[in-house]
Design a protein around this motif. Structure first.
Motif, PDB file in Angstrom:
ATOM      1  N   THR A  76       2.427   1.845  -7.124  1.00 13.98           N
ATOM      2  CA  THR A  76       3.055   0.640  -6.579  1.00 13.98           C
ATOM      3  C   THR A  76       2.754  -0.587  -7.444  1.00 13.98           C
ATOM      4  N   LEU A  77       1.513  -0.722  -7.874  1.00 18.76           N
ATOM      5  CA  LEU A  77       1.115  -1.874  -8.682  1.00 18.76           C
ATOM      6  C   LEU A  77       1.929  -1.937  -9.969  1.00 18.76           C
ATOM      7  N   ARG A  99       0.868  -1.172   0.000  1.00 20.62           N
ATOM      8  CA  ARG A  99       0.000   0.000   0.000  1.00 20.62           C
ATOM      9  C   ARG A  99       0.912   1.231   0.000  1.00 20.62           C
ATOM     10  N   GLU A 100       1.043   1.877  -1.151  1.00 17.05           N
ATOM     11  CA  GLU A 100       1.910   3.044  -1.298  1.00 17.05           C
ATOM     12  C   GLU A 100       3.363   2.711  -0.949  1.00 17.05           C
ATOM     13  N   ILE A 137       0.272  -8.422  -3.633  1.00 17.87           N
ATOM     14  CA  ILE A 137      -1.142  -8.070  -3.621  1.00 17.87           C
ATOM     15  C   ILE A 137      -1.267  -6.639  -3.119  1.00 17.87           C
ATOM     16  N   ASP A 138      -1.690  -5.766  -4.028  1.00 24.86           N
ATOM     17  CA  ASP A 138      -1.672  -4.329  -3.756  1.00 24.86           C
ATOM     18  C   ASP A 138      -3.044  -3.829  -3.311  1.00 24.86           C
ATOM     19  N   ASP A 139      -3.021  -3.032  -2.264  1.00 24.33           N
ATOM     20  CA  ASP A 139      -4.253  -2.517  -1.663  1.00 24.33           C
ATOM     21  C   ASP A 139      -4.659  -1.189  -2.322  1.00 24.33           C
ATOM     22  N   ARG A 140      -4.821  -1.221  -3.644  1.00 25.67           N
ATOM     23  CA  ARG A 140      -5.286  -0.066  -4.422  1.00 25.67           C
ATOM     24  C   ARG A 140      -4.443   1.186  -4.153  1.00 25.67           C
ATOM     25  N   ARG A 192      -4.355  -6.742  -7.865  1.00 26.48           N
ATOM     26  CA  ARG A 192      -4.931  -5.600  -7.148  1.00 26.48           C
ATOM     27  C   ARG A 192      -6.052  -6.116  -6.257  1.00 26.48           C
ATOM     28  N   HIS A 193      -5.981  -5.763  -4.975  1.00 21.43           N
ATOM     29  CA  HIS A 193      -6.990  -6.209  -4.021  1.00 21.43           C
ATOM     30  C   HIS A 193      -8.212  -5.304  -4.113  1.00 21.43           C
TER      31      HIS A 193
END
Length: 222
Positions: free
Chosen positions: A50-51, A13-14, A42-45, A68-69
């Motif tokens: 970051t993704l 996340r960021e 697994i990226d928290d939007r 992407r989560h």
């Protein structure tokens, strides 16, 4: 397909500025290994790209999946999803800040050989005040822990905490179910710990910890 020996879950996340270093460290350690593994970022939007950083590594790293989560925000929610989507005999949650290394996993292995089901890291420094606060709040690091496949299947589906308090909830549930937990100290410089302190010790975390400890004390957590 055979079960991977190791699943590496990297919740982000960021973390645009640090994720590349974390993935390079993973690549450095795994390119010499002869066991089957999988890596899940697994990226928290993240709004900072970051993704996209993670996606650039897909051609460079074997068995890397980037997703992407889309569920609830928070570290606990992302890790819960990561545990559901991976299949490894051991599942290691890696810090995306590159503060520590995948090398920690190899320090954990002797504990699994002795029958432990979860091995977690506890950050230490010379700042006594911080150590007392940190251990009281979360007991172990919210990253850099490893669990067996059985714990992943029995504990994580019940996880209720979506944020940083999830680390404490995981520990409490592991203990409640009678699994053996080992804690390994990881030493960091005081300035690194203070940076982490500013990142995750918030009023929301304090409230989540109070609620969690009360629920488990009163035996009302499912």
């Amino acid at each position: 397909m055979a079960q991977p020996y190791l699943s590496i879950i990297i919740p982000t996340r960021e973390h645009k500025s640090t994720l590349a270093l974390a993935l390079i460290d993973v690549l450095h350690h795994l390119e010499r290994m002869d066991f089957l593994y999988e890596i899940l970022v697994i990226d928290d939007r993240s709004p900072d790209g970051t993704l996209e950083v993670a996606q650039r590594f897909i051609p460079l790293m074997k068995h890397l999946t980037v997703m992407r989560h889309e569920g609830p925000h928070g570290l606990g929610a992302v890790v819960k999803e990561g545990m559901k989507r991976t299949r490894g005999k051991f599942r290691f949650v890696l810090d995306p800040t590159a503060t520590t290394s995948l090398d920690e996993f190899y320090k954990f292995l002797p504990y699994f050989e002795r029958g432990y089901s979860m091995v977690a890291s506890r950050l230490h420094c010379h700042d006594t005040w911080f150590k007392m606060l940190y251990i009281t709040l979360v007991e172990v690091s919210p990253y850099n822990y490893c669990v067996t496949d059985e714990v992943a299947q029995k504990v994580f589906p019940k996880l209720l905490s979506s944020g940083f308090a999830s680390g404490l909830e995981i520990v409490l549930r592991v203990k409640r179910l009678g699994y053996r937990l080992a804690v390994v100290s990881v030493f960091l410089a005081t300035h690194s710990l203070l940076k982490l302190c500013r990142q995750f010790i918030t009023r929301e975390l304090l409230w989540d910890v109070i609620q969690l400890r009360f629920k488990f004390l009163m035996n009302v957590a499912n």
